[in-house]
Design a protein around this motif. Structure first.
Motif, short mmCIF file in Angstrom:
data_model
loop_
_atom_site.label_atom_id
_atom_site.label_comp_id
_atom_site.label_asym_id
_atom_site.label_seq_id
_atom_site.Cartn_x
_atom_site.Cartn_y
_atom_site.Cartn_z
N GLU A 243 15.66 -15.98 -7.40
CA GLU A 243 16.80 -15.06 -7.35
C GLU A 243 17.71 -15.23 -8.57
O GLU A 243 18.55 -14.38 -8.86
CB GLU A 243 17.61 -15.28 -6.06
CG GLU A 243 18.38 -16.58 -5.97
CD GLU A 243 17.53 -17.77 -5.52
OE1 GLU A 243 18.10 -18.88 -5.39
OE2 GLU A 243 16.32 -17.58 -5.31
N LYS A 249 13.15 -9.71 -9.05
CA LYS A 249 13.01 -8.94 -7.80
C LYS A 249 12.44 -7.55 -8.07
O LYS A 249 11.55 -7.09 -7.36
CB LYS A 249 14.36 -8.83 -7.10
CG LYS A 249 14.32 -8.15 -5.75
CD LYS A 249 15.70 -8.15 -5.11
CE LYS A 249 15.69 -7.45 -3.76
NZ LYS A 249 17.04 -7.43 -3.13
N GLU A 250 12.91 -6.91 -9.12
CA GLU A 250 12.45 -5.58 -9.47
C GLU A 250 10.97 -5.62 -9.92
O GLU A 250 10.19 -4.71 -9.59
CB GLU A 250 13.30 -5.00 -10.59
CG GLU A 250 14.73 -4.67 -10.18
CD GLU A 250 15.63 -5.89 -10.08
OE1 GLU A 250 16.76 -5.75 -9.57
OE2 GLU A 250 15.19 -7.00 -10.51
N ARG A 252 8.65 -7.75 -8.95
CA ARG A 252 7.80 -7.95 -7.77
C ARG A 252 7.68 -6.65 -6.97
O ARG A 252 6.60 -6.32 -6.44
CB ARG A 252 8.38 -9.07 -6.90
CG ARG A 252 8.13 -10.45 -7.45
CD ARG A 252 8.66 -11.54 -6.54
NE ARG A 252 8.08 -11.49 -5.21
CZ ARG A 252 6.90 -11.97 -4.87
NH1 ARG A 252 6.15 -12.54 -5.80
NH2 ARG A 252 6.44 -11.92 -3.65
N LYS A 253 8.77 -5.92 -6.90
CA LYS A 253 8.74 -4.66 -6.18
C LYS A 253 7.83 -3.66 -6.88
O LYS A 253 7.04 -2.94 -6.25
CB LYS A 253 10.15 -4.08 -6.06
CG LYS A 253 10.25 -2.81 -5.23
CD LYS A 253 11.69 -2.36 -5.09
CE LYS A 253 11.78 -1.09 -4.24
NZ LYS A 253 13.19 -0.63 -4.11
N ALA A 254 7.91 -3.65 -8.21
CA ALA A 254 7.06 -2.74 -9.00
C ALA A 254 5.58 -3.08 -8.86
O ALA A 254 4.71 -2.22 -8.92
CB ALA A 254 7.48 -2.76 -10.45
N GLY A 256 4.31 -4.27 -6.22
CA GLY A 256 3.91 -4.09 -4.82
C GLY A 256 3.78 -5.39 -4.06
O GLY A 256 3.02 -5.48 -3.09
#
Length: 257
Positions: A243, A249-250, A252-254, A256
């Motif tokens: 964090e 974070k972005e 990892r989201k990208a 998936g």
């Protein structure tokens, strides 16, 4: 003060030079200390021993090592992976961090963390004499080594620091040790259980360090290790303190994840 962002770091050249100098001074300091101890214990055959000379030289060399560590700490400010992640890992001080950066950066895009395992001597090798796999080590009559001894030593010192200082990786060590005690209490010596638990902890740390260093270097997450793509393998374990890494974070989201 040097400031950096993800994808931007200074060269490791200065750190490598400082690390090599520190190694040379350390070797000399150990020689002076051993000579001093031998003279004090009357194990040295010098005709006119001067133990106080070797004691002073040892102290001076220790001071030089401390000066180099201070310079290393200043250099570390130019490396995002240290600023955003490594300095927050309990048990990793400036000295160990400098060695890890100097010997392992940058992560090579086409190589996974397994290349770091091999470089550090943590990739088991098969031995036909007992039909088992073991971590590589120096053997009589063997030409060369398949790993870098100074990196292996650094990683062992890292494991020891984790055990002594607590934190996330101390907890990993305790879990691994308990697991091997339950599984091998009847056929493994206590020292072997301890050593295997330490190396397992270091391997997890290296996978986390590789992931964070790759992101700091290239601004994206590394490809998933091959073994994690195989059915039935243990689930992915995320590095601690991510964090604190801008954009993690972005990313990892990208991806998936």
């Amino acid at each position: 003060m040097v400031t950096t962002t993800v994808g931007e770091r200074q060269s490791t050249g200065a750190l490598k030079s400082l690390h090599n100098t520190q190694r040379s001074i350390e070797k000399l300091r150990v020689q002076m200390r051993n000579r001093h101890e031998a003279l004090v214990a009357d194990r040295d055959e010098a005709e006119t021993p001067v133990p106080q000379l070797y004691a002073r030289l040892t102290e001076q060399l220790e001071g030089m090592e401390e000066d180099i560590e201070s310079l290393m700490a200043e250099e570390l400010k130019g490396f995002p992976v240290y600023d955003f992640w490594l300095k927050h890992v309990k048990g990793v001080g400036p000295g160990l961090a400098s060695q890890l950066l100097a010997m392992l950066l940058p992560p090579i895009p086409e190589k996974a963390v397994s290349s770091w395992y091999k470089a550090g001597g943590l990739a088991p090798e098969f031995r036909p004499e007992d039909n088992q796999s073991h971590l590589p080590r120096a053997r009589a009559g063997q030409d060369g080594l398949s790993y870098y001894p100074w990196l292996r030593r650094c990683l062992w010192n890292l494991a020891t620091s984790f055990v002594r200082n607590g934190g996330y990786y101390r907890e990993v060590y305790e879990k691994e040790k308990a697991r091997f005690q339950e599984k091998h209490s009847s056929d493994w010596a206590p020292w072997k259980i301890d050593h295997v638990a330490r190396w397992r902890t270091v391997k997890l740390f290296l996978s986390h360090y590789h992931e964070c260093a790759y992101f700091a270097e290239y601004g994206k997450l590394p490809p998933k290790p091959y073994i994690l793509t195989q059915p039935g393998h243990v689930h992915y374990i995320s590095p601690p303190n991510t964090e604190l890494i801008p954009g993690w974070k972005e990313a990892r989201k990208a991806a998936g994840i």
